[in-house]
Design a protein around this motif. Structure first.
Motif, PDB file in Angstrom:
ATOM      1  N   LEU A  30      59.511-166.878  26.959  1.00 31.03           N
ATOM      2  CA  LEU A  30      59.228-167.960  24.993  1.00 31.03           C
ATOM      3  C   LEU A  30      60.307-169.625  25.909  1.00 31.03           C
ATOM      4  O   LEU A  30      60.164-169.579  26.949  1.00 31.03           O
ATOM      5  CB  LEU A  30      61.289-168.177  24.319  1.00 31.03           C
ATOM      6  N   MET A  31      59.339-170.279  25.169  1.00 32.50           N
ATOM      7  CA  MET A  31      59.437-171.533  25.820  1.00 32.50           C
ATOM      8  C   MET A  31      60.502-171.959  25.021  1.00 32.50           C
ATOM      9  O   MET A  31      60.878-171.522  23.512  1.00 32.50           O
ATOM     10  CB  MET A  31      58.399-172.594  25.454  1.00 32.50           C
ATOM     11  N   CYS A  32      61.677-173.204  25.510  1.00 33.61           N
ATOM     12  CA  CYS A  32      62.495-174.083  24.998  1.00 33.61           C
ATOM     13  C   CYS A  32      62.919-175.159  25.747  1.00 33.61           C
ATOM     14  O   CYS A  32      62.220-175.918  26.752  1.00 33.61           O
ATOM     15  CB  CYS A  32      64.108-173.078  25.580  1.00 33.61           C
ATOM     16  N   PHE A  33      63.217-176.041  24.643  1.00 33.06           N
ATOM     17  CA  PHE A  33      63.795-177.425  25.491  1.00 33.06           C
ATOM     18  C   PHE A  33      65.215-177.367  25.171  1.00 33.06           C
ATOM     19  O   PHE A  33      65.506-176.990  24.143  1.00 33.06           O
ATOM     20  CB  PHE A  33      62.617-178.520  25.247  1.00 33.06           C
ATOM     21  N   ARG A  34      65.536-178.977  25.517  1.00 32.91           N
ATOM     22  CA  ARG A  34      67.227-179.086  24.988  1.00 32.91           C
ATOM     23  C   ARG A  34      67.077-180.351  25.276  1.00 32.91           C
ATOM     24  O   ARG A  34      66.674-181.209  26.273  1.00 32.91           O
ATOM     25  CB  ARG A  34      68.464-178.813  26.588  1.00 32.91           C
ATOM     26  N   ASN A  35      68.418-180.344  24.424  1.00 36.49           N
ATOM     27  CA  ASN A  35      67.910-182.068  23.740  1.00 36.49           C
ATOM     28  C   ASN A  35      70.157-182.596  24.318  1.00 36.49           C
ATOM     29  O   ASN A  35      70.100-181.915  24.707  1.00 36.49           O
ATOM     30  CB  ASN A  35      67.784-182.453  22.386  1.00 36.49           C
ATOM     31  N   HIS A  36      69.572-184.053  24.193  1.00 37.13           N
ATOM     32  CA  HIS A  36      70.498-185.017  24.683  1.00 37.13           C
ATOM     33  C   HIS A  36      71.990-184.170  24.403  1.00 37.13           C
ATOM     34  O   HIS A  36      72.838-184.411  25.078  1.00 37.13           O
ATOM     35  CB  HIS A  36      70.545-186.308  24.770  1.00 37.13           C
ATOM     36  N   SER A  37      71.817-183.543  22.721  1.00 37.09           N
ATOM     37  CA  SER A  37      73.716-183.496  22.593  1.00 37.09           C
ATOM     38  C   SER A  37      73.919-181.738  23.242  1.00 37.09           C
ATOM     39  O   SER A  37      75.316-181.481  21.993  1.00 37.09           O
ATOM     40  CB  SER A  37      73.510-183.128  20.626  1.00 37.09           C
ATOM     41  N   GLY A  38      72.628-181.150  24.013  1.00 35.33           N
ATOM     42  CA  GLY A  38      73.170-179.986  24.302  1.00 35.33           C
ATOM     43  C   GLY A  38      72.509-178.794  23.341  1.00 35.33           C
ATOM     44  O   GLY A  38      73.049-177.783  23.915  1.00 35.33           O
ATOM     45  N   MET A  39      71.547-178.964  22.526  1.00 32.39           N
ATOM     46  CA  MET A  39      71.320-177.726  21.432  1.00 32.39           C
ATOM     47  C   MET A  39      69.673-177.644  21.972  1.00 32.39           C
ATOM     48  O   MET A  39      68.564-178.701  22.949  1.00 32.39           O
ATOM     49  CB  MET A  39      71.079-178.803  20.419  1.00 32.39           C
ATOM     50  N   VAL A  40      69.952-176.140  22.117  1.00 33.59           N
ATOM     51  CA  VAL A  40      68.368-175.838  23.388  1.00 33.59           C
ATOM     52  C   VAL A  40      66.886-175.157  21.812  1.00 33.59           C
ATOM     53  O   VAL A  40      67.844-174.349  21.158  1.00 33.59           O
ATOM     54  CB  VAL A  40      68.676-174.326  23.912  1.00 33.59           C
ATOM     55  N   THR A  41      66.209-175.745  21.576  1.00 28.07           N
ATOM     56  CA  THR A  41      65.359-175.798  20.365  1.00 28.07           C
ATOM     57  C   THR A  41      64.225-174.352  20.945  1.00 28.07           C
ATOM     58  O   THR A  41      63.802-174.199  22.893  1.00 28.07           O
ATOM     59  CB  THR A  41      64.772-176.306  20.145  1.00 28.07           C
ATOM     60  N   VAL A  42      64.229-172.926  20.238  1.00 23.79           N
ATOM     61  CA  VAL A  42      62.998-172.453  21.485  1.00 23.79           C
ATOM     62  C   VAL A  42      62.435-172.166  20.631  1.00 23.79           C
ATOM     63  O   VAL A  42      62.434-171.282  19.319  1.00 23.79           O
ATOM     64  CB  VAL A  42      64.229-170.839  21.514  1.00 23.79           C
TER      65      VAL A  42
END
Length: 78
Positions: A30-42
């Motif tokens: 699974l690909m994920c990315f993390r934003n500046h506030s520490g939330m990871v979207t999967v």
């Protein structure tokens, strides 16, 4: 510890016909990315990947807050 986890996974997967290497590969894909506030979207998993996660008794979340994950899994306060 690794051996215990591996043996427990093999026991759960015994009737599924799926190898542990296949399970590892698919559940880590699974690909994920993390934003500046520490939330990871999967990314949304495929049906096959959802089925693999179901075998090991967990669901794939759409979002994960990194600090909360660390507290839950590792017992660490950030």
């Amino acid at each position: 510890m690794d051996t215990v986890v591996l043996l427990l996974l093999r026991k759960k997967m015994n009737s599924s016909g799926i190898s542990t290497s296949e399970l590892y590969g698919k559940t880590q894909s699974l690909m994920c990315f993390r934003n500046h506030s520490g939330m990871v979207t999967v990314e949304t998993p495929s049906r096959q990947v959802k089925d693999y996660y179901k075998i090991i008794g967990t669901e794939v979340p759409a979002h994960v807050k990194v600090d909360d994950f660390r507290k839950d899994v590792l017992g660490l306060a950030m």
